[in-house]
Design a protein around this motif. Structure first.
Motif, PDB file in Angstrom:
ATOM      1  N   ARG A   7       0.978  -1.224  -0.046  1.00  0.00           N
ATOM      2  CA  ARG A   7      -0.002   0.045   0.075  1.00  0.00           C
ATOM      3  C   ARG A   7       0.900   1.183  -0.063  1.00  0.00           C
ATOM      4  O   ARG A   7       0.724   2.362  -0.619  1.00  0.00           O
ATOM      5  CB  ARG A   7      -1.184  -0.042   1.206  1.00  0.00           C
ATOM      6  CG  ARG A   7      -1.951  -0.924   1.253  1.00  0.00           C
ATOM      7  CD  ARG A   7      -2.990  -0.715   2.313  1.00  0.00           C
ATOM      8  NE  ARG A   7      -3.387   0.784   2.652  1.00  0.00           N
ATOM      9  CZ  ARG A   7      -4.021   1.496   1.950  1.00  0.00           C
ATOM     10  NH1 ARG A   7      -4.807   1.284   1.115  1.00  0.00           N
ATOM     11  NH2 ARG A   7      -4.233   2.623   2.313  1.00  0.00           N
ATOM     12  N   ARG A  13      -4.392   1.796  -4.881  1.00  0.00           N
ATOM     13  CA  ARG A  13      -5.652   1.655  -5.523  1.00  0.00           C
ATOM     14  C   ARG A  13      -5.783   0.116  -5.977  1.00  0.00           C
ATOM     15  O   ARG A  13      -7.100  -0.230  -5.905  1.00  0.00           O
ATOM     16  CB  ARG A  13      -5.796   2.426  -6.790  1.00  0.00           C
ATOM     17  CG  ARG A  13      -6.161   3.895  -6.578  1.00  0.00           C
ATOM     18  CD  ARG A  13      -6.568   4.552  -7.845  1.00  0.00           C
ATOM     19  NE  ARG A  13      -7.946   4.010  -8.193  1.00  0.00           N
ATOM     20  CZ  ARG A  13      -9.020   3.988  -7.723  1.00  0.00           C
ATOM     21  NH1 ARG A  13      -9.149   4.997  -6.791  1.00  0.00           N
ATOM     22  NH2 ARG A  13     -10.124   3.709  -8.240  1.00  0.00           N
ATOM     23  N   GLU A 105     -18.991   7.820   4.756  1.00  0.00           N
ATOM     24  CA  GLU A 105     -18.948   6.628   4.067  1.00  0.00           C
ATOM     25  C   GLU A 105     -19.597   5.375   4.788  1.00  0.00           C
ATOM     26  O   GLU A 105     -20.525   4.517   4.349  1.00  0.00           O
ATOM     27  CB  GLU A 105     -17.714   6.302   3.375  1.00  0.00           C
ATOM     28  CG  GLU A 105     -17.417   6.964   2.254  1.00  0.00           C
ATOM     29  CD  GLU A 105     -16.592   8.353   2.482  1.00  0.00           C
ATOM     30  OE1 GLU A 105     -16.593   8.755   3.706  1.00  0.00           O
ATOM     31  OE2 GLU A 105     -16.429   8.808   1.650  1.00  0.00           O
ATOM     32  N   TYR A 158     -14.014  -1.121   5.031  1.00  0.00           N
ATOM     33  CA  TYR A 158     -12.699  -1.112   4.978  1.00  0.00           C
ATOM     34  C   TYR A 158     -12.162  -2.676   4.485  1.00  0.00           C
ATOM     35  O   TYR A 158     -10.987  -2.858   4.391  1.00  0.00           O
ATOM     36  CB  TYR A 158     -12.120  -0.905   6.147  1.00  0.00           C
ATOM     37  CG  TYR A 158     -12.396   0.525   6.712  1.00  0.00           C
ATOM     38  CD1 TYR A 158     -11.583   1.561   6.317  1.00  0.00           C
ATOM     39  CD2 TYR A 158     -13.465   0.845   7.333  1.00  0.00           C
ATOM     40  CE1 TYR A 158     -11.989   2.892   6.668  1.00  0.00           C
ATOM     41  CE2 TYR A 158     -13.889   1.921   7.918  1.00  0.00           C
ATOM     42  CZ  TYR A 158     -13.301   3.164   7.211  1.00  0.00           C
ATOM     43  OH  TYR A 158     -13.636   4.318   7.705  1.00  0.00           O
ATOM     44  N   ALA A 394      -8.783  11.320   7.313  1.00  0.00           N
ATOM     45  CA  ALA A 394      -8.429  11.444   5.886  1.00  0.00           C
ATOM     46  C   ALA A 394      -8.031  10.099   5.311  1.00  0.00           C
ATOM     47  O   ALA A 394      -8.448   9.683   4.250  1.00  0.00           O
ATOM     48  CB  ALA A 394      -7.306  12.374   5.536  1.00  0.00           C
ATOM     49  N   LYS A 395      -7.096   9.155   6.013  1.00  0.00           N
ATOM     50  CA  LYS A 395      -6.714   7.981   5.450  1.00  0.00           C
ATOM     51  C   LYS A 395      -7.946   6.998   5.341  1.00  0.00           C
ATOM     52  O   LYS A 395      -8.168   6.405   4.491  1.00  0.00           O
ATOM     53  CB  LYS A 395      -5.512   7.523   6.305  1.00  0.00           C
ATOM     54  CG  LYS A 395      -4.413   7.061   5.646  1.00  0.00           C
ATOM     55  CD  LYS A 395      -3.465   6.585   6.706  1.00  0.00           C
ATOM     56  CE  LYS A 395      -2.925   5.133   6.308  1.00  0.00           C
ATOM     57  NZ  LYS A 395      -2.274   4.349   7.262  1.00  0.00           N
ATOM     58  N   ARG A 397     -10.958   7.806   5.259  1.00  0.00           N
ATOM     59  CA  ARG A 397     -11.838   8.196   4.314  1.00  0.00           C
ATOM     60  C   ARG A 397     -11.525   7.548   2.801  1.00  0.00           C
ATOM     61  O   ARG A 397     -12.152   7.347   2.044  1.00  0.00           O
ATOM     62  CB  ARG A 397     -12.237   9.870   4.213  1.00  0.00           C
ATOM     63  CG  ARG A 397     -12.980  10.256   4.979  1.00  0.00           C
ATOM     64  CD  ARG A 397     -13.551  11.590   4.647  1.00  0.00           C
ATOM     65  NE  ARG A 397     -14.710  11.378   3.643  1.00  0.00           N
ATOM     66  CZ  ARG A 397     -15.546  12.406   3.567  1.00  0.00           C
ATOM     67  NH1 ARG A 397     -15.451  13.364   4.290  1.00  0.00           N
ATOM     68  NH2 ARG A 397     -16.598  12.424   2.589  1.00  0.00           N
ATOM     69  N   ASP A 398      -9.976   7.781   2.383  1.00  0.00           N
ATOM     70  CA  ASP A 398      -9.491   7.343   1.232  1.00  0.00           C
ATOM     71  C   ASP A 398     -10.028   5.776   0.987  1.00  0.00           C
ATOM     72  O   ASP A 398     -10.469   5.559  -0.340  1.00  0.00           O
ATOM     73  CB  ASP A 398      -8.135   7.278   1.260  1.00  0.00           C
ATOM     74  CG  ASP A 398      -7.607   8.644   0.924  1.00  0.00           C
ATOM     75  OD1 ASP A 398      -8.542   9.604   0.557  1.00  0.00           O
ATOM     76  OD2 ASP A 398      -6.481   8.960   1.255  1.00  0.00           O
ATOM     77  N   VAL A 399      -9.849   5.082   2.185  1.00  0.00           N
ATOM     78  CA  VAL A 399      -9.974   3.651   1.919  1.00  0.00           C
ATOM     79  C   VAL A 399     -11.598   3.602   1.619  1.00  0.00           C
ATOM     80  O   VAL A 399     -12.044   2.715   0.884  1.00  0.00           O
ATOM     81  CB  VAL A 399      -9.486   2.727   3.158  1.00  0.00           C
ATOM     82  CG1 VAL A 399     -10.101   1.381   2.923  1.00  0.00           C
ATOM     83  CG2 VAL A 399      -8.017   3.034   3.001  1.00  0.00           C
ATOM     84  N   HIS A 401     -14.006   5.472   0.692  1.00  0.00           N
ATOM     85  CA  HIS A 401     -14.454   6.160  -0.400  1.00  0.00           C
ATOM     86  C   HIS A 401     -14.094   5.102  -1.484  1.00  0.00           C
ATOM     87  O   HIS A 401     -15.247   4.981  -2.213  1.00  0.00           O
ATOM     88  CB  HIS A 401     -13.559   7.491  -0.527  1.00  0.00           C
ATOM     89  CG  HIS A 401     -13.815   7.762  -1.938  1.00  0.00           C
ATOM     90  ND1 HIS A 401     -15.042   8.923  -2.088  1.00  0.00           N
ATOM     91  CD2 HIS A 401     -13.245   7.824  -3.211  1.00  0.00           C
ATOM     92  CE1 HIS A 401     -14.892   9.243  -3.336  1.00  0.00           C
ATOM     93  NE2 HIS A 401     -14.025   8.537  -4.111  1.00  0.00           N
ATOM     94  N   GLU A 402     -13.103   4.387  -1.663  1.00  0.00           N
ATOM     95  CA  GLU A 402     -12.824   3.533  -2.681  1.00  0.00           C
ATOM     96  C   GLU A 402     -13.738   2.282  -2.565  1.00  0.00           C
ATOM     97  O   GLU A 402     -14.280   1.935  -3.713  1.00  0.00           O
ATOM     98  CB  GLU A 402     -11.339   3.074  -2.548  1.00  0.00           C
ATOM     99  CG  GLU A 402     -10.897   2.580  -3.747  1.00  0.00           C
ATOM    100  CD  GLU A 402      -9.339   1.618  -3.415  1.00  0.00           C
ATOM    101  OE1 GLU A 402      -9.178   0.566  -3.907  1.00  0.00           O
ATOM    102  OE2 GLU A 402      -8.644   2.435  -2.875  1.00  0.00           O
TER     103      GLU A 402
END
Ligand code: TRP
Ligand code: SF4
Length: 416
Positions: A7, A13, A105, A158, A394-395, A397-399, A401-402
């Motif tokens: 990662r 991604r 999310e 997650y 933030a971290k 949310r990135d995961v 979000h994906e």
């Protein structure tokens, strides 16, 4: 190379589709933590954070399902709980720490999952009726019934493989598995699934394609679980697969459809239990706790006045450690040598109860020292704490979000 280094090597991604090595857990912010939490949940987290990719979050929405009339408790507890975690040794550079409500999310996934979750699945979760009866609050609300499903959304957002929980929460992980299975069944079935899977296999390259086909055949013909695991590891190591192809090949391996939301496993917390001051389980509601950060005088006073074997009225009366809550503390805090000294001295009344308690008092105070020091460091730097949470959110949310992009795609609510 493990999942975590992958990662970080900017392949983020393409690697989060299936993450058996990811751990996720949450805690409700409803007050300060005590030694029961420390020896139960927290020490377990602290170990896990160095072995796996960990996400730990403050479950403020979960707390609202029962504390909706007095939400101030939640707001007050969020920072205190974060300090408790950090003081205990949860390391923000090893684990991602965040607050549930900062990652909307979770709510979106909860909503989408609610569409496919039969009411009966929620009504028969054991904690539902239990807690309604036990907690003397008006809990016939929509939110309270749905809270195990919110927990499913927490986990599935997650695509975590492991969920460290206590005994009482295992049923929630089981529900999560059922919901994930149902989701994959409903939305993982593309009309041309097989053709697409076959095309994806070719993208693995000759050698890996042959290996994949063999493992798939061995599983489907002989039910050999190890083949599935090997197949998953093979896919896990492919860096150039798209997320869609990866989901297809995970599903095709087992012969279902795409696996968009993998099923998590509970990771039972099995550690020495600290008794409360009265020998019952340590719990705020019993008023028998020692806080994770409590001042030394107060700890000393509580331990010195805690009840012992009622047979020892006078110093000269012999006792039996098996009937004494102090003995349970010795089992958490003392060496074999001290324990032998207690066993003999109690039974023949050569030691008094205060003598017997002293090594426990010393050990608890000793354990507190580094915890108090770390807490003070963080208390002195409120900006640091804010930035730990900001980064963590933030971290997370990135995961999440994906995952939600994949989920919306699978459900078919993407409008371009
Ligand atoms: N429901 C858990 C509790 O009451 C807390 C929790 C919320 C949780 N979401 C979670 C635990 C997800 C593990 C995974 O203790
Ligand atoms: Fe309990 Fe120790 Fe007293 Fe025995 S001597 S009753 S174990 S406190």
């Amino acid at each position: 190379m493990n999942e975590f280094t992958l990662r970080n090597a900017s392949a983020a991604r393409s690697t989060s589709t299936f993450t058996p090595q990811r751990v996720l857990s949450g805690m409700r912010p409803t007050g300060r933590l005590h030694l029961g939490h420390y020896h139960g949940v927290l020490r377990n987290w602290i170990e896990l954070q160095y072995e796996y990719e960990c996400f730990f979050f403050v479950a403020d929405w979960h707390a609202l399902t029962t504390e909706y009339e007095t939400p101030q408790i939640i707001a007050d507890s969020v920072w205190e709980m974060l300090i408790d975690w950090l003081a205990a040794g949860v390391n923000p550079s090893a684990a991602t720490l965040f607050v549930q409500s900062r990652v909307p999310e979770h709510a979106e996934l909860h909503l989408l999952l609610s569409m496919i979750t039969p009411l009966g699945w929620l009504e028969r979760v054991p904690s539902y009726k239990d807690q309604q009866e036990k907690l003397n609050k008006e809990l016939s609300t929509y939110g309270f019934l749905g809270y195990p499903l919110l927990q499913s959304a927490d986990i599935l957002a997650y695509r975590a493989g492991m969920v460290p929980v206590g005994e009482d929460q295992v049923a929630h992980v089981e529900l999560t598995r059922e919901v994930a299975r149902r989701f994959n069944y409903l939305y993982g079935r593309e009309p041309d699934f097989e053709e697409r899977a076959e095309i994806a296999i070719k993208k693995l390259g000759k050698k890996n394609a042959r290996l994949y086909r063999n493992l798939r055949r061995r599983y489907q013909e002989q039910g050999d679980i190890q083949s599935v695991e090997e197949g998953q590891a093979l896919l896990q190591a492919q860096q150039h697969l798209s997320i869609g192809d990866r989901e297809r090949l995970f599903g095709y391996l087992e012969g279902v459809g795409k696996i968009i939301l993998p099923e998590p496993q509970p990771l039972l917390t099995r550690v020495a239990k600290v008794p409360g001051l009265d020998g019952q389980k340590m719990s705020k509601s019993y008023g028998n706790t020692i806080m994770l950060r409590e001042d030394p005088e107060s700890i000393t006073r509580k331990l010195r006045t805690m009840p012992t074997d009622p047979a020892r009225v006078r110093r000269t009366d012999p006792g039996d450690p098996a009937k004494c809550p102090v003995w349970q503390l010795h089992q958490v805090y003392s060496t074999d040598e001290i324990r032998d000294w207690v066993q003999v001295g109690c039974r023949d009344a050569t030691i008094g109860c205060l003598d017997c308690k002293q090594p426990v008092i010393d050990a608890v105070l000793e354990e507190q020292k580094p915890i108090q020091e770390r807490a003070q460091e963080y208390l002195n730097q409120p900006d640091l704490m804010r930035s730990i949470l900001l980064d963590g959110c933030a971290k997370a949310r990135d995961v999440a979000h994906e995952t939600l992009e994949e989920v919306r795609n699978a459900v078919g609510i993407v409008y371009r």
